[in-house]
Design an enzyme around this catalytic site. Sequence first.
Site: not given
Length: 190
Positions: A106, A52
């Site tokens: 992830h 991110y």
Amino acid sequence: MDKVTLGSTGITVNKNGFGALPIQRIPKDDAIKLARKAFAAGITFFDTARAYSDSEEKLGEALSGIRDKVFIATKTHAETGAEMKKHLDMSLQKLRTGYIDIYQFHNLPFCPKPGDGTGIYEAALEAKEQGRIKHIGITNHRLKVAHEAIESGLYETLQFPFSYLAVDKDIELVTLCKEHNMGFIAMKSL
């Protein structure tokens, strides 16, 4: 606010957490104010990811001075043990902390396991033994991988898309997590 304990982790937090993906899109000062405002309103679970962009850095500054009052989850999209170790080092530095409460794989296209040849799970276990991560979790958007993670007994949390639009197959994941004493973290709930 209603509280929930995330499976066997012992982590008890409000049902609503702070998903930090969107703060990568706003200026640093605004992101810090937003995260601190969330904490002041009672939010103690903050979720981010190495992928991110600058989200971890912004959260690190926002949570500086209150680290002992919050739980931080972050994620790695690494596909090798060596890469995972690099990601963890970067996350710890950016988040200004000595440990991650829940370190998650992830949205990988497979369920990492010991002996799978990637070294990812082994690297996470090593980091857990060192106290650099407290709990190992996994995030995914694939039902097959989610089921495999639950049945493996290797993970303490599962983060999966879940909202009022969830279908029976999604709801079954929550039930399976409860049966396996595994924390369920809903993502994309709105």
